[in-house]
Design a protein around this motif. Structure first.
Motif, PDB file in Angstrom:
ATOM      1  N   MET A  68      21.008  -3.866  48.190  1.00  0.00           N
ATOM      2  CA  MET A  68      19.644  -4.063  47.743  1.00  0.00           C
ATOM      3  C   MET A  68      19.090  -2.717  47.296  1.00  0.00           C
ATOM      4  N   THR A  69      18.563  -2.694  46.116  1.00  0.00           N
ATOM      5  CA  THR A  69      17.972  -1.472  45.582  1.00  0.00           C
ATOM      6  C   THR A  69      16.483  -1.705  45.345  1.00  0.00           C
ATOM      7  N   PHE A  70      15.786  -0.601  45.117  1.00  0.00           N
ATOM      8  CA  PHE A  70      14.331  -0.665  45.061  1.00  0.00           C
ATOM      9  C   PHE A  70      13.762   0.103  43.874  1.00  0.00           C
ATOM     10  N   ASN A  71      12.552  -0.248  43.554  1.00  0.00           N
ATOM     11  CA  ASN A  71      11.667   0.535  42.694  1.00  0.00           C
ATOM     12  C   ASN A  71      12.372   1.162  41.506  1.00  0.00           C
ATOM     13  N   GLY A  72      12.438   2.498  41.478  1.00  0.00           N
ATOM     14  CA  GLY A  72      12.973   3.231  40.341  1.00  0.00           C
ATOM     15  C   GLY A  72      14.481   3.270  40.237  1.00  0.00           C
ATOM     16  N   PHE A  73      15.181   2.367  40.926  1.00  0.00           N
ATOM     17  CA  PHE A  73      16.634   2.283  40.739  1.00  0.00           C
ATOM     18  C   PHE A  73      16.959   2.018  39.271  1.00  0.00           C
ATOM     19  N   THR A  74      15.988   1.564  38.522  1.00  0.00           N
ATOM     20  CA  THR A  74      16.184   1.340  37.090  1.00  0.00           C
ATOM     21  C   THR A  74      16.723   2.597  36.412  1.00  0.00           C
ATOM     22  N   LEU A  75      16.354   3.776  36.913  1.00  0.00           N
ATOM     23  CA  LEU A  75      16.834   5.039  36.353  1.00  0.00           C
ATOM     24  C   LEU A  75      18.285   5.324  36.712  1.00  0.00           C
ATOM     25  N   MET A  76      18.800   4.666  37.707  1.00  0.00           N
ATOM     26  CA  MET A  76      20.170   4.893  38.173  1.00  0.00           C
ATOM     27  C   MET A  76      21.189   4.072  37.372  1.00  0.00           C
ATOM     28  N   ARG A  77      20.722   3.092  36.657  1.00  0.00           N
ATOM     29  CA  ARG A  77      21.659   2.163  36.016  1.00  0.00           C
ATOM     30  C   ARG A  77      22.570   2.820  34.994  1.00  0.00           C
ATOM     31  N   THR A  78      22.160   3.930  34.411  1.00  0.00           N
ATOM     32  CA  THR A  78      23.034   4.614  33.454  1.00  0.00           C
ATOM     33  C   THR A  78      24.070   5.489  34.162  1.00  0.00           C
ATOM     34  N   ARG A  79      23.933   5.653  35.472  1.00  0.00           N
ATOM     35  CA  ARG A  79      24.821   6.539  36.230  1.00  0.00           C
ATOM     36  C   ARG A  79      25.887   5.799  37.027  1.00  0.00           C
ATOM     37  N   VAL A  80      25.713   4.512  37.223  1.00  0.00           N
ATOM     38  CA  VAL A  80      26.655   3.742  38.031  1.00  0.00           C
ATOM     39  C   VAL A  80      27.238   2.606  37.209  1.00  0.00           C
ATOM     40  N   SER A  81      28.393   2.132  37.627  1.00  0.00           N
ATOM     41  CA  SER A  81      29.077   1.071  36.880  1.00  0.00           C
ATOM     42  C   SER A  81      28.942  -0.289  37.559  1.00  0.00           C
ATOM     43  N   TRP A  82      27.968  -0.432  38.447  1.00  0.00           N
ATOM     44  CA  TRP A  82      27.791  -1.682  39.168  1.00  0.00           C
ATOM     45  C   TRP A  82      26.321  -2.074  39.139  1.00  0.00           C
ATOM     46  N   ASN A  83      26.072  -3.320  39.411  1.00  0.00           N
ATOM     47  CA  ASN A  83      24.702  -3.828  39.508  1.00  0.00           C
ATOM     48  C   ASN A  83      24.429  -4.228  40.951  1.00  0.00           C
ATOM     49  N   PRO A  84      23.201  -4.056  41.404  1.00  0.00           N
ATOM     50  CA  PRO A  84      22.885  -4.460  42.776  1.00  0.00           C
ATOM     51  C   PRO A  84      22.875  -5.975  42.910  1.00  0.00           C
ATOM     52  N   THR A  85      23.073  -6.431  44.125  1.00  0.00           N
ATOM     53  CA  THR A  85      22.966  -7.866  44.401  1.00  0.00           C
ATOM     54  C   THR A  85      21.503  -8.274  44.495  1.00  0.00           C
ATOM     55  N   HIS A  86      20.684  -7.404  45.095  1.00  0.00           N
ATOM     56  CA  HIS A  86      19.264  -7.683  45.286  1.00  0.00           C
ATOM     57  C   HIS A  86      18.439  -6.498  44.806  1.00  0.00           C
TER      58      HIS A  86
ATOM     59  N   VAL B  20      13.829  -9.196  54.681  1.00  0.00           N
ATOM     60  CA  VAL B  20      14.509 -10.048  53.699  1.00  0.00           C
ATOM     61  C   VAL B  20      16.004 -10.114  54.009  1.00  0.00           C
ATOM     62  N   ALA B  21      16.605  -8.970  54.319  1.00  0.00           N
ATOM     63  CA  ALA B  21      18.038  -8.942  54.635  1.00  0.00           C
ATOM     64  C   ALA B  21      18.355  -9.844  55.820  1.00  0.00           C
ATOM     65  N   ARG B  22      17.559  -9.752  56.850  1.00  0.00           N
ATOM     66  CA  ARG B  22      17.778 -10.606  58.033  1.00  0.00           C
ATOM     67  C   ARG B  22      17.612 -12.074  57.671  1.00  0.00           C
ATOM     68  N   TYR B  23      16.590 -12.377  56.890  1.00  0.00           N
ATOM     69  CA  TYR B  23      16.346 -13.758  56.468  1.00  0.00           C
ATOM     70  C   TYR B  23      17.522 -14.298  55.647  1.00  0.00           C
ATOM     71  N   LEU B  24      18.123 -13.440  54.835  1.00  0.00           N
ATOM     72  CA  LEU B  24      19.264 -13.853  54.005  1.00  0.00           C
ATOM     73  C   LEU B  24      20.554 -13.994  54.803  1.00  0.00           C
ATOM     74  N   GLY B  25      20.535 -13.583  56.063  1.00  0.00           N
ATOM     75  CA  GLY B  25      21.705 -13.764  56.914  1.00  0.00           C
ATOM     76  C   GLY B  25      22.548 -12.528  57.130  1.00  0.00           C
ATOM     77  N   TYR B  26      22.109 -11.387  56.628  1.00  0.00           N
ATOM     78  CA  TYR B  26      22.860 -10.161  56.872  1.00  0.00           C
ATOM     79  C   TYR B  26      22.765  -9.798  58.345  1.00  0.00           C
ATOM     80  N   SER B  27      23.867  -9.282  58.896  1.00  0.00           N
ATOM     81  CA  SER B  27      23.862  -8.875  60.302  1.00  0.00           C
ATOM     82  C   SER B  27      23.828  -7.362  60.451  1.00  0.00           C
ATOM     83  N   SER B  28      24.107  -6.633  59.374  1.00  0.00           N
ATOM     84  CA  SER B  28      24.025  -5.181  59.440  1.00  0.00           C
ATOM     85  C   SER B  28      23.523  -4.628  58.112  1.00  0.00           C
TER      86      SER B  28
END
Length: 196
Positions: A1-19, A97-105
């Motif tokens: 899960m990424t937040f806020n200005g992660f939009t600036l990181m998209r040119t630096r990484v080759s993956w997309n966040p799940t949330h 949100v993570a807990r609600y989605l079922g994540y345990s860690s």
């Protein structure tokens, strides 16, 4: 899960966040052109429908099947989403949100709570506009010139993380893989350790 200005990181990484998540009204308004691009590449996006400041996020975020609206008018921590306490930082909302989605860690990365003052114009107590490069985030444009943000009240954030530790004990394992920083509430680990 990424937040806020992660939009600036998209040119630096080759993956997309799940949330993807934003809870700050000023950040959302400043990023309104980028939010649809993030929503197009993520499984789910989380935003307040009506921010406590009365900002209606649906004015600039299109309701899509993967957009989920939160009710941030509640304080503390909740398990009955869409009710969700923001508690001074999007990260604390994301734990609910993570807990609600079922994540345990959860492993925190880049949550250092270290802020260096930079030049801002204070419009009022909650609305600041940057007039210099941002020294506090991974990109100097994050809260760079013209970007709006709130007073980063790290003391309140620290209190929130301590309360989160109490609330989530036995429900959600939280570790901190951030290099350095001032968040010592959770056990530290390296990112390599976190990923196994």
């Amino acid at each position: 899960m990424t937040f806020n200005g992660f939009t600036l990181m998209r040119t630096r990484v080759s993956w997309n966040p799940t949330h993807y998540m934003i809870t700050d009204d000023l950040v959302a308004e400043d990023l309104k052109a980028e939010i649809p691009k993030m929503c197009a590449v993520t499984e789910s996006c989380f935003f307040p429908l009506i921010h406590p400041s009365n900002t209606d996020f649906s004015r600039f975020i299109k309701a899509e099947a993967n957009v989920f609206w939160l009710d941030p008018t509640h304080v503390g921590f909740r398990s009955d989403l869409p009710k969700c306490g923001v508690n001074n930082t999007v990260v604390l909302a994301s734990l609910q949100v993570a807990r609600y989605l079922g994540y345990s860690s959860v492993v925190l990365l880049g949550v250092d709570l270290s802020y260096v003052a930079h030049q801002v114009q204070k419009r009022n107590s909650r609305d600041w506009v940057s007039s210099s490069a941002d020294p506090n985030h991974f990109d100097p444009r994050y809260f760079g010139p013209g970007r709006r943000f709130h007073d980063p009240q790290t003391d309140k954030m620290q209190d929130g993380f301590r309360n989160a530790k109490d609330y989530f004990t036995g429900k959600l394992s939280i570790k901190n893989a951030t290099a350095g920083g001032l968040l010592e509430t959770f056990d530290r680990c390296s990112l390599v350790q976190a990923l196994g």
